[in-house]
Design a protein around this motif. Structure first.
Motif, mmCIF file in Angstrom:
data_model
loop_
_atom_site.group_PDB
_atom_site.id
_atom_site.type_symbol
_atom_site.label_atom_id
_atom_site.label_comp_id
_atom_site.label_asym_id
_atom_site.label_seq_id
_atom_site.Cartn_x
_atom_site.Cartn_y
_atom_site.Cartn_z
ATOM 1 N N VAL A 65 0.818 -1.211 0.000
ATOM 2 C CA VAL A 65 0.000 0.000 0.000
ATOM 3 C C VAL A 65 0.854 1.263 0.000
ATOM 4 O O VAL A 65 0.390 2.337 -0.367
ATOM 5 N N GLY A 66 2.107 1.160 0.416
ATOM 6 C CA GLY A 66 2.999 2.317 0.429
ATOM 7 C C GLY A 66 4.438 1.866 0.330
ATOM 8 O O GLY A 66 4.810 0.805 0.838
ATOM 9 N N SER A 116 0.105 4.460 4.926
ATOM 10 C CA SER A 116 -0.028 4.288 3.477
ATOM 11 C C SER A 116 0.811 5.274 2.673
ATOM 12 O O SER A 116 0.912 5.148 1.455
ATOM 13 N N ARG A 117 1.436 6.266 3.342
ATOM 14 C CA ARG A 117 2.214 7.290 2.624
ATOM 15 C C ARG A 117 3.670 7.216 3.060
ATOM 16 O O ARG A 117 3.970 7.268 4.255
ATOM 17 N N MET A 118 4.597 7.106 2.089
ATOM 18 C CA MET A 118 6.007 6.954 2.417
ATOM 19 C C MET A 118 6.863 7.777 1.468
ATOM 20 O O MET A 118 6.531 7.940 0.284
ATOM 21 N N GLY A 119 7.987 8.292 1.993
ATOM 22 C CA GLY A 119 8.921 9.059 1.174
ATOM 23 C C GLY A 119 10.273 9.113 1.852
ATOM 24 O O GLY A 119 10.390 8.890 3.064
ATOM 25 N N THR A 120 11.310 9.406 1.070
ATOM 26 C CA THR A 120 12.673 9.523 1.597
ATOM 27 C C THR A 120 13.148 10.957 1.415
ATOM 28 O O THR A 120 13.128 11.490 0.304
ATOM 29 N N TYR A 255 0.110 0.651 -8.160
ATOM 30 C CA TYR A 255 -0.506 1.207 -6.967
ATOM 31 C C TYR A 255 0.336 2.315 -6.361
ATOM 32 O O TYR A 255 -0.191 3.351 -5.962
ATOM 33 N N ASP A 256 1.656 2.141 -6.261
ATOM 34 C CA ASP A 256 2.490 3.145 -5.601
ATOM 35 C C ASP A 256 3.769 3.349 -6.398
ATOM 36 O O ASP A 256 4.177 2.484 -7.188
ATOM 37 N N LEU A 257 4.411 4.518 -6.188
ATOM 38 C CA LEU A 257 5.606 4.904 -6.929
ATOM 39 C C LEU A 257 6.675 5.420 -5.979
ATOM 40 O O LEU A 257 6.383 5.933 -4.893
#
Length: 359
Positions: A65-66, A116-120, A255-257
């Motif tokens: 999902v993330g 559900s939300r992820m980033g670096t 679904y996610d990028l």
């Protein structure tokens, strides 16, 4: 209570040549008719081609999902649908690992508690935000794994637990900020250092019914948006939050990028050296920040001057903490050009740079 888990999970993978890495990594299905988002793959939107990185099996519950991509450590960090767990996939060793669970491993969680939300971010630290925005996770790469820290809830003047701010994805800029692009296309700027969140606006140009599931910065600085419902891809100009449909013949559901690129926000560039960083240099929210890049003995002073040399603001800052940052309110200053200077306890100048206060 946080629980860090080091249980190794062995999964089947497909080996590829990483020297042929593409711009974007996607959590995807296996074909046009499959929306079971179990695979990771490199996606080349320009060449309309892809290569599978790994095929997951059901040892990890549900679908992805993330996700985010830690380029330095060649690691994908991700979460499963309806799960409070955080996993990593090491692209060098081809191994999966569960590194965090907020409850019992493999337990289910409510939709508001889903990460559900992820980033670096630009400093290499990855973040995961739950749908209610009541918990931001800091995922710090370590020599022998990852350390996961619960940072708590974001502070904002808007209701981030409202459904219009659920879902979506996180991207990052080159000044240490994160940006939430929610499923309903609302954009929020997040400063993970002071845990603040500011509403930026709503994306225009998307077709009716398009829910943004994934976002990633592309090499040209624009943002790629994906949709799990098969409505194609859009590119987003972050300066005006206008989206345009991409006309590509790419049918694999996504679904996610994630990507290794950062948003280069011309309005919030940082000035930095080996000692400290100052950001933004174009201030739009009436505050400027100083962060310590390397440990410096003792306390220091941060001063703001006008062009005539008059000291308008002066405050102390602990320079001995290499992770310390200080945000300085500029509410009493009129729009215009100013200087900000940081000196150590001996009066040695660490940085002296110009910034502009807008509005």
């Amino acid at each position: 209570m946080k629980k860090t888990l080091l249980t190794l999970i062995t999964l089947s993978v497909v080996t590829i040549g990483f020297s042929q890495q593409k711009d974007i990594i996607a959590a995807s299905g296996q074909g046009q008719t499959s929306i079971d988002f179990q695979d990771f793959r490199f996606v080349d939107m320009k060449g309309v081609s892809d290569q599978i990185i790994s095929k997951k099996n059901m040892e990890i519950p549900d679908q992805v999902v993330g996700m985010t991509y830690d380029k330095k450590n060649q690691t994908i960090v991700f979460v499963g649908m309806h799960s409070p767990d955080v996993y990593t996939y090491d692209m060098n060793t081809q191994q999966y690992q569960r590194i965090y669970a907020s409850g019992k491993a493999h337990s289910k969680c409510a939709i508001g508690e889903q990460f559900s939300r992820m980033g670096t971010a630009s400093n290499g630290i990855s973040y995961a935000l739950n749908n209610n925005s009541t918990q931001l996770l800091e995922i710090l790469p370590m020599k022998n794994g990852f350390a996961v820290k619960e940072l708590g809830a974001l502070s904002s003047d808007i209701s981030l637990n409202h459904q219009k701010f659920f879902g979506g994805d996180l991207i990052a800029d080159n000044a240490g900020n994160l940006y939430l692009i929610s499923a309903y296309s609302n954009v929020v700027k997040i400063n993970p250092k002071n845990m603040s969140a500011t509403f930026m606006g709503t994306i225009s140009g998307l077709e009716k019914g398009f829910t943004t599931n994934g976002s990633a910065v592309m090499s040209d600085g624009n943002v790629l948006l994906s949709n799990a419902q098969g409505k194609g891809f859009y590119t987003l100009n972050f300066d005006n939050l206008k989206a345009e449909k991409m006309h590509v013949d790419y049918t694999t559901p996504v679904y996610d990028l994630a990507s290794p690129y950062l948003l280069k926000d011309a309005e919030s560039l940082a000035v930095a050296n080996n000692f400290v960083s100052v950001y933004p240099t174009k201030v739009t929210n009436r505050e400027i920040s100083v962060s310590v890049n390397n440990k410096i003995d003792g306390m220091g002073n941060v001063s703001i001057y006008d062009f005539a040399g008059n000291e308008l603001i002066k405050t102390k800052m602990n320079l001995a903490d290499a992770l310390n940052s200080k945000t300085i309110p500029l509410n009493n200053l009129s729009p215009g050009n100013y200087f900000i200077k940081v000196v150590d306890y001996q009066g040695r100048e660490l940085i002296n740079t110009k910034f502009i206060l807008l509005r």
